[in-house]
Design a protein around this motif. Structure first.
Motif, PDB file in Angstrom:
ATOM      1  N   GLU A 149     -37.021   4.856  41.691  1.00 14.81           N
ATOM      2  CA  GLU A 149     -38.165   3.967  41.560  1.00 14.81           C
ATOM      3  C   GLU A 149     -39.465   4.792  41.566  1.00 14.81           C
ATOM      4  OE1 GLU A 149     -39.314   0.913  41.253  1.00 14.81           O
ATOM      5  OE2 GLU A 149     -41.304   1.405  42.020  1.00 14.81           O
ATOM      6  N   ALA A 150     -39.537   5.757  42.469  1.00 13.80           N
ATOM      7  CA  ALA A 150     -40.745   6.591  42.548  1.00 13.80           C
ATOM      8  C   ALA A 150     -40.923   7.379  41.246  1.00 13.80           C
ATOM      9  CB  ALA A 150     -40.656   7.522  43.744  1.00 13.80           C
ATOM     10  N   ASP A 151     -39.821   7.898  40.714  1.00 14.10           N
ATOM     11  CA  ASP A 151     -39.903   8.632  39.445  1.00 14.10           C
ATOM     12  C   ASP A 151     -40.390   7.723  38.329  1.00 14.10           C
ATOM     13  OD1 ASP A 151     -38.990  10.831  40.710  1.00 14.10           O
ATOM     14  OD2 ASP A 151     -36.940  10.735  39.928  1.00 14.10           O
ATOM     15  N   LEU A 152     -39.849   6.524  38.289  1.00 11.61           N
ATOM     16  CA  LEU A 152     -40.245   5.590  37.233  1.00 11.61           C
ATOM     17  C   LEU A 152     -41.730   5.267  37.356  1.00 11.61           C
ATOM     18  CD1 LEU A 152     -39.590   3.724  34.854  1.00 11.61           C
ATOM     19  CD2 LEU A 152     -39.056   1.927  36.496  1.00 11.61           C
ATOM     20  N   LEU A 153     -42.164   5.038  38.585  1.00 10.57           N
ATOM     21  CA  LEU A 153     -43.565   4.679  38.799  1.00 10.57           C
ATOM     22  C   LEU A 153     -44.486   5.805  38.318  1.00 10.57           C
ATOM     23  CD1 LEU A 153     -45.250   2.375  39.818  1.00 10.57           C
ATOM     24  CD2 LEU A 153     -45.131   3.341  42.115  1.00 10.57           C
ATOM     25  N   ASP A 154     -44.099   7.050  38.606  1.00  9.92           N
ATOM     26  CA  ASP A 154     -44.895   8.184  38.112  1.00  9.92           C
ATOM     27  C   ASP A 154     -44.968   8.166  36.591  1.00  9.92           C
ATOM     28  OD1 ASP A 154     -45.437   9.085  40.604  1.00  9.92           O
ATOM     29  OD2 ASP A 154     -43.904  10.665  40.621  1.00  9.92           O
ATOM     30  N   ALA A 155     -43.817   7.937  35.958  1.00  9.26           N
ATOM     31  CA  ALA A 155     -43.777   7.918  34.494  1.00  9.26           C
ATOM     32  C   ALA A 155     -44.631   6.780  33.942  1.00  9.26           C
ATOM     33  CB  ALA A 155     -42.331   7.787  34.014  1.00  9.26           C
ATOM     34  N   GLU A 156     -44.586   5.642  34.624  1.00  9.74           N
ATOM     35  CA  GLU A 156     -45.391   4.497  34.176  1.00  9.74           C
ATOM     36  C   GLU A 156     -46.888   4.792  34.284  1.00  9.74           C
ATOM     37  OE1 GLU A 156     -43.091   1.742  36.887  1.00  9.74           O
ATOM     38  OE2 GLU A 156     -43.663   0.375  35.269  1.00  9.74           O
ATOM     39  N   ARG A 157     -47.246   5.459  35.368  1.00  9.91           N
ATOM     40  CA  ARG A 157     -48.666   5.795  35.549  1.00  9.91           C
ATOM     41  C   ARG A 157     -49.123   6.744  34.449  1.00  9.91           C
ATOM     42  NH1 ARG A 157     -47.915   6.073  41.888  1.00  9.91           N
ATOM     43  NH2 ARG A 157     -48.600   3.963  42.411  1.00  9.91           N
ATOM     44  N   ALA A 158     -48.231   7.663  34.071  1.00 11.69           N
ATOM     45  CA  ALA A 158     -48.577   8.592  32.993  1.00 11.69           C
ATOM     46  C   ALA A 158     -48.798   7.824  31.685  1.00 11.69           C
ATOM     47  CB  ALA A 158     -47.475   9.640  32.832  1.00 11.69           C
ATOM     48  N   VAL A 159     -47.928   6.834  31.422  1.00 18.80           N
ATOM     49  CA  VAL A 159     -48.092   6.022  30.218  1.00 18.80           C
ATOM     50  C   VAL A 159     -49.429   5.272  30.280  1.00 18.80           C
ATOM     51  CG1 VAL A 159     -47.218   4.007  28.951  1.00 18.80           C
ATOM     52  CG2 VAL A 159     -45.619   5.740  29.792  1.00 18.80           C
ATOM     53  N   ALA A 160     -49.726   4.711  31.436  1.00 21.86           N
ATOM     54  CA  ALA A 160     -50.969   3.951  31.582  1.00 21.86           C
ATOM     55  C   ALA A 160     -52.177   4.846  31.337  1.00 21.86           C
ATOM     56  CB  ALA A 160     -51.041   3.310  32.965  1.00 21.86           C
ATOM     57  N   ALA A 161     -52.127   6.070  31.848  1.00 17.27           N
ATOM     58  CA  ALA A 161     -53.244   7.000  31.652  1.00 17.27           C
ATOM     59  C   ALA A 161     -53.404   7.324  30.172  1.00 17.27           C
ATOM     60  CB  ALA A 161     -53.005   8.274  32.458  1.00 17.27           C
ATOM     61  N   GLN A 162     -52.271   7.523  29.508  1.00 17.09           N
ATOM     62  CA  GLN A 162     -52.286   7.833  28.077  1.00 17.09           C
ATOM     63  C   GLN A 162     -52.899   6.666  27.280  1.00 17.09           C
ATOM     64  OE1 GLN A 162     -48.293   8.343  26.678  1.00 17.09           O
ATOM     65  NE2 GLN A 162     -48.883   9.559  24.879  1.00 17.09           N
ATOM     66  N   VAL A 163     -52.470   5.458  27.635  1.00 22.96           N
ATOM     67  CA  VAL A 163     -52.978   4.273  26.942  1.00 22.96           C
ATOM     68  C   VAL A 163     -54.476   4.115  27.211  1.00 22.96           C
ATOM     69  CG1 VAL A 163     -52.873   1.734  26.842  1.00 22.96           C
ATOM     70  CG2 VAL A 163     -50.763   3.078  26.952  1.00 22.96           C
ATOM     71  N   GLY A 164     -54.863   4.310  28.472  1.00 20.51           N
ATOM     72  CA  GLY A 164     -56.269   4.131  28.836  1.00 20.51           C
ATOM     73  C   GLY A 164     -57.177   5.107  28.110  1.00 20.51           C
ATOM     74  N   ALA A 165     -56.674   6.324  27.891  1.00 17.17           N
ATOM     75  CA  ALA A 165     -57.516   7.374  27.305  1.00 17.17           C
ATOM     76  C   ALA A 165     -57.644   7.258  25.791  1.00 17.17           C
ATOM     77  CB  ALA A 165     -56.951   8.743  27.677  1.00 17.17           C
ATOM     78  N   ALA A 166     -56.667   6.601  25.145  1.00 20.19           N
ATOM     79  CA  ALA A 166     -56.653   6.573  23.676  1.00 20.19           C
ATOM     80  C   ALA A 166     -57.593   5.496  23.135  1.00 20.19           C
ATOM     81  CB  ALA A 166     -55.233   6.328  23.181  1.00 20.19           C
ATOM     82  N   ASP A 167     -58.090   5.735  21.935  1.00 23.16           N
ATOM     83  CA  ASP A 167     -58.919   4.721  21.267  1.00 23.16           C
ATOM     84  C   ASP A 167     -58.057   3.751  20.463  1.00 23.16           C
ATOM     85  OD1 ASP A 167     -61.310   5.737  22.209  1.00 23.16           O
ATOM     86  OD2 ASP A 167     -61.430   7.196  20.573  1.00 23.16           O
ATOM     87  N   ALA A 168     -56.890   4.234  20.064  1.00 23.77           N
ATOM     88  CA  ALA A 168     -55.957   3.386  19.326  1.00 23.77           C
ATOM     89  C   ALA A 168     -54.546   3.747  19.785  1.00 23.77           C
ATOM     90  CB  ALA A 168     -56.090   3.610  17.823  1.00 23.77           C
ATOM     91  N   VAL A 169     -53.748   2.743  20.056  1.00 26.41           N
ATOM     92  CA  VAL A 169     -52.423   2.966  20.649  1.00 26.41           C
ATOM     93  C   VAL A 169     -51.342   2.338  19.770  1.00 26.41           C
ATOM     94  CG1 VAL A 169     -50.953   2.450  22.633  1.00 26.41           C
ATOM     95  CG2 VAL A 169     -53.355   3.021  22.988  1.00 26.41           C
ATOM     96  N   ALA A 170     -50.310   3.119  19.485  1.00 21.78           N
ATOM     97  CA  ALA A 170     -49.160   2.616  18.742  1.00 21.78           C
ATOM     98  C   ALA A 170     -47.927   2.725  19.633  1.00 21.78           C
ATOM     99  CB  ALA A 170     -48.958   3.438  17.461  1.00 21.78           C
ATOM    100  N   PRO A 171     -47.556   1.616  20.302  1.00 17.97           N
ATOM    101  CA  PRO A 171     -46.359   1.688  21.151  1.00 17.97           C
ATOM    102  C   PRO A 171     -45.129   1.884  20.260  1.00 17.97           C
ATOM    103  CG  PRO A 171     -47.614  -0.359  21.510  1.00 17.97           C
ATOM    104  CD  PRO A 171     -48.129   0.266  20.271  1.00 17.97           C
ATOM    105  N   VAL A 172     -44.287   2.861  20.592  1.00 22.44           N
ATOM    106  CA  VAL A 172     -43.066   3.065  19.804  1.00 22.44           C
ATOM    107  C   VAL A 172     -41.864   3.197  20.717  1.00 22.44           C
ATOM    108  CG1 VAL A 172     -44.095   4.097  17.748  1.00 22.44           C
ATOM    109  CG2 VAL A 172     -43.495   5.545  19.686  1.00 22.44           C
ATOM    110  N   GLY A 173     -40.726   2.737  20.214  1.00 24.95           N
ATOM    111  CA  GLY A 173     -39.469   2.920  20.921  1.00 24.95           C
ATOM    112  C   GLY A 173     -38.641   3.904  20.118  1.00 24.95           C
TER     113      GLY A 173
END
Lengths: 473, 353
Positions: free
Chosen positions: B10-34
């Protein structure tokens, strides 16, 4: 100020549909919960146009409005805060259309839950969500709270049964959310609206899914000499790969109270009973009955009674559904809680709940939807006893905290309303509450639809604290 | 702190999620991809910084019938883990290598919807990265919950335009003891009226295929009651360079099917009782004709693959002003998956940006 509001409401709806006498204002000052407020006017619209008119008048006078069905809600969702216009939907009580082929019905919001099932019984269909108050509660109120009921274990809660809703938004405009096509383009606004407790607008017409009556139904009553054994049986049934149509638990106190009240044949000396219903096609149901019997026996069930016919089945259910009538014989007041915990934590949390009751010297009974971990601790007391309310509230707070600490949530089916609004930060971070506040603002930028419910003050990041005039909370 | 928060995964996942959030917050345009299996669904693939959700099954207790996963986990991987406990989560995208986040964002309900309901009924809790770079959680981990607004339903089918899903809690169920497909020449309305809890009733204009799941003896008796000839697996879902998914009222399925039959080159199969039709063809103009036929019956058709000229649903978004307000509330600068939904920008959105 109220005089002009009342005059406009009466002009729009007709004077017999708008009340503001002290008795009415008092009667509509609360729902079945404990919070009390004050309305400025009570409207009884008979058409969707009346509802639109009432909301438009409220908008013109910049006054809040609160939707209300039968007033059976337990969380204060229909309690008027800020002297709003209360809009009562009980005269909007027509089943407008039953579409047998598509298995759906269009209804007005004031249709009583059980009346809808009765209206479609001859077609072999029913409306699946069945809250204990189903004889009295309205479909509109069910949508507001995303109501549940025993059979939601297998069939899903209200949100899974609502296809479309015609709503009046706070500015008096109308919109149809959802539809009878399986999906709609864009966001699922219907999904947001269900469970929004009247804070996003007011439903005037609703399309609900109807469910085929199962060909086979077996209802079982298992009784135990320990509540732990009963709870272990609940986990055992789920672990055996069975999701019953309903899986209800009643503890010793409530079992005795119910038996004394309706004489359903519940064993008066049981520490706990389980009411389990299995439905579907013949062979699957029979196999599951045997499996449940085996799981129960391996966890010390004293007896496993299988209802022999429809009359016996109805009697067993009558016991469960009369629980709240039964306790009126014990004490004049009760406080019914609603919280959900992960199923595997049931035994542990139940122990804590009993400890909390004994710490506060309160009589507590438990009758609940065990299959989905939905606890309903019921505190029975006499409100005239000095200091009792403080103990009742202290116990309630402690129960909620125990449930949240076990990984649970604040409400399974009653909603947040006023009752649990200020407990929301127990389960949500500021960013979570801010997102919910943004969603609410998108539906109602004016904040006049059932204000001060669900979200605590300050949920919107940077929000200025705003206590509406006349607020009692 | 809930027990969940103490799980090391859970802690690992939360870290990864925070990294995604930071990436999204910093970008001007976001393309979520799977995994890129559904990039063409709806609008054109959005431009912007590609953001991927965390992967992994974090919490799974079969006795709870719930599972917590990173939204970047594939449906295939989740199915494998659940099947070890003889359970499943009814996520049936056309391609099981799709991620769970993508399946939810595109609102792909799968062929067993008739019995198990739409995808949105399966999602208990979501966590997503917002345009502002925060992590927001909505819903709750228990199977029953009315604590606050239903954010999970809002996110399902939102095409990543309100937030990037990072984790979800899904409802699981025991796998059926037995499953059998069968077919008949009877029309689907007759089959629906005579069956009980069929998992799927598919119709291609000539043949009605039924999936029966449950106790083996009940499956046998349903097959007999409906007079079905047993078949191996589901009927083929049409493929082609240009594909779309149509949604019509269940009562209109037969009429829409007949209209599609009249379009040369249109291959289709309908989910009877549900109202979804899957259409494929070799020419873009054929899909355009199919869309027209569907909209004439009050439905819409979403382009799923190919057909670059057929963005969107072929109809105006209902309640467009309200939807635009919702979009603005979550993504005021329209940076998340821009263009995936045909939402008009709002005046106040431009001011906010």
């Amino acid at each position: 100020m109220d005089r002009a509001l009342l005059a406009d409401l009466r002009a729009a709806l007709g004077s017999d549909r708008v009340r503001a006498e002290p008795l009415e204002l008092h009667l509509y000052g609360r729902d079945a919960g404990v919070d009390v407020g004050e309305a400025s006017a009570v409207c009884f619209p008979a058409t969707a146009e009346h509802v639109v008119a009432a909301v438009q008048v409220a908008a013109r006078h910049d006054r809040p409005f609160v939707a209300r069905g039968s007033g059976t809600g337990l969380a204060g969702g229909a309690t008027p805060v800020g002297r709003p216009v209360v809009i009562v939907t009980t005269h909007l009580n027509r089943v407008l259309e039953v579409d047998e082929q598509q298995r759906l019905a269009w209804v007005e919001p004031g249709v009583l839950n059980l009346d809808l099932s009765r209206a479609v019984r001859h077609l072999g269909l029913h409306y699946a969500p069945d809250p204990s108050s189903q004889q009295a509660c309205t479909i509109g109120g069910n949508i507001a709270t995303n109501a549940g009921g025993p059979h939601c274990l297998a069939y899903g809660v209200t949100a899974a049964h609502v296809l479309a809703v015609d709503v009046v938004l706070a500015d008096g405009s109308v919109a149809m959310l959802g539809g009878v096509t399986p999906d709609q383009p864009g966001y699922d606004l219907r999904g947001c609206f269900v469970g929004s407790e009247g804070t996003m607008g007011l439903a005037t017409r609703i399309a609900v899914r109807l469910t085929a009556n199962p060909p086979e139904i077996r209802t079982l009553l298992l009784d135990f000499t320990s509540i732990d054994d009963a709870a272990a049986t609940v986990s055992g049934v789920i672990a055996a790969g069975i999701v019953p149509a309903a899986l209800e638990m009643m503890d010793a106190e409530i079992t005795r109270a119910v038996e004394d009240f309706v004489g359903a044949g519940y064993p008066r000396d049981a520490a706990a009973v389980l009411l389990i219903e299995l439905d579907g096609l013949e062979h699957g149901v029979e196999a599951q009955v045997e499996r449940v019997r085996a799981v129960g026996s391996s966890h010390g069930a004293r007896t496993v009674r299988v209802a022999a016919d429809e009359a016996e089945r109805a009697l067993l259910w009558k016991g469960r559904k009369s629980a709240f009538g039964a306790i009126a014989r014990i004490a004049p007041d009760y406080y019914l809680h609603d919280a959900v915990v992960p199923r595997t934590r049931l035994v542990d949390v139940l122990r804590q709940v009993y400890a909390i009751a004994s710490e506060q010297r309160l009589t507590m009974m438990n009758v609940f939807h065990a299959g989905d971990g939905n606890l309903h601790p019921l505190i029975v007391f006499d409100g005239r006893e000095p200091g009792i309310w403080a103990r009742v509230h202290a116990a309630g707070d402690a129960i909620l905290q125990a449930c949240v600490a076990a990984g649970g949530v604040l409400s399974g089916e009653h909603g947040i309303g006023l009752e649990k609004r200020d407990a929301m930060p127990l389960v949500f971070e500021p960013a979570d509450l801010d997102a919910q506040a943004r969603l609410r603002d998108a539906f109602d930028p004016s904040g006049r639809a059932n204000p001060d419910k669900v979200l605590p003050q300050g949920s919107r990041c940077g929000e200025l604290a705003r206590i509406p005039e006349g607020a009692w909370v | 702190m809930s027990p969940l928060e103490r799980d090391p995964r859970e802690a690992d996942l939360l870290d990864a999620e925070r990294a995604v959030a930071a990436q999204v917050g910093a970008a001007d345009a976001v393309a979520p991809v799977g995994t890129g299996t559904h990039r063409e669904v709806g609008g054109p693939p959005p431009a912007g910084v590609e953001v991927r959700a965390p992967v992994g099954v974090v919490m799974y207790d079969p006795a709870e019938l719930t599972v917590t996963v990173g939204a970047g986990t594939t449906v295939e991987e989740l199915s494998g883990i659940l099947s070890e406990a003889n359970q499943e989560c009814v996520l049936d995208p056309r391609d099981a290598t799709a991620t769970i986040g993508g399946t939810l964002a595109c609102g792909l309900s799968g062929l067993r919807r008739l019995r198990y309901g739409p995808l949105r009924d399966r999602v208990l809790e979501v966590r997503f990265a917002t345009a502002a770079g925060e992590l927001v959680r909505g819903g709750g981990p228990t199977v029953k919950n009315v604590t606050g607004y239903d954010m999970p339903r809002l996110l399902v089918g939102s095409f990543g335009t309100l937030g990037v899903l990072t984790r979800v809690v899904l409802r699981c169920q025991p796998r059926p003891m037995h499953a059998q497909w069968g077919h008949t020449s009877d029309d689907p309305a007759t089959v629906l009226a005579r069956s009980f809890r069929a998992s799927a009733v598919l119709w291609d204009g000539a043949r009605t295929s039924v999936l029966s799941e449950g106790h083996p003896d009940d499956v046998v008796s349903q097959i007999a009651t409906l007079g079905l000839e047993a078949q191996e697996g589901p009927p083929p879902v049409p493929v082609g360079a240009h594909r779309g998914r149509a949604s019509v009222a269940p009562a209109d399925v037969i009429a829409v099917g007949r209209s599609l039959d009249a379009i040369v080159g249109a291959r289709w199969i309908a989910e009877a009782g549900v109202g979804t039709l899957h259409v494929a063809c070799d020419e873009e103009s054929t899909l355009a004709d199919a869309r027209q036929a569907v909209t004439q019956h009050g439905g819409w058709l979403l382009r799923e693959e190919g057909a670059p000229g057929l963005d969107g649903f072929g109809v105006e978004l209902p309640n467009a002003a309200l939807m635009a307000r919702v979009k603005t509330a979550f993504d005021p600068t329209n940076k998340l998956a821009a263009g995936r939904l045909p939402l008009a920008p709002r005046e106040d959105a431009r001011i906010a940006s």
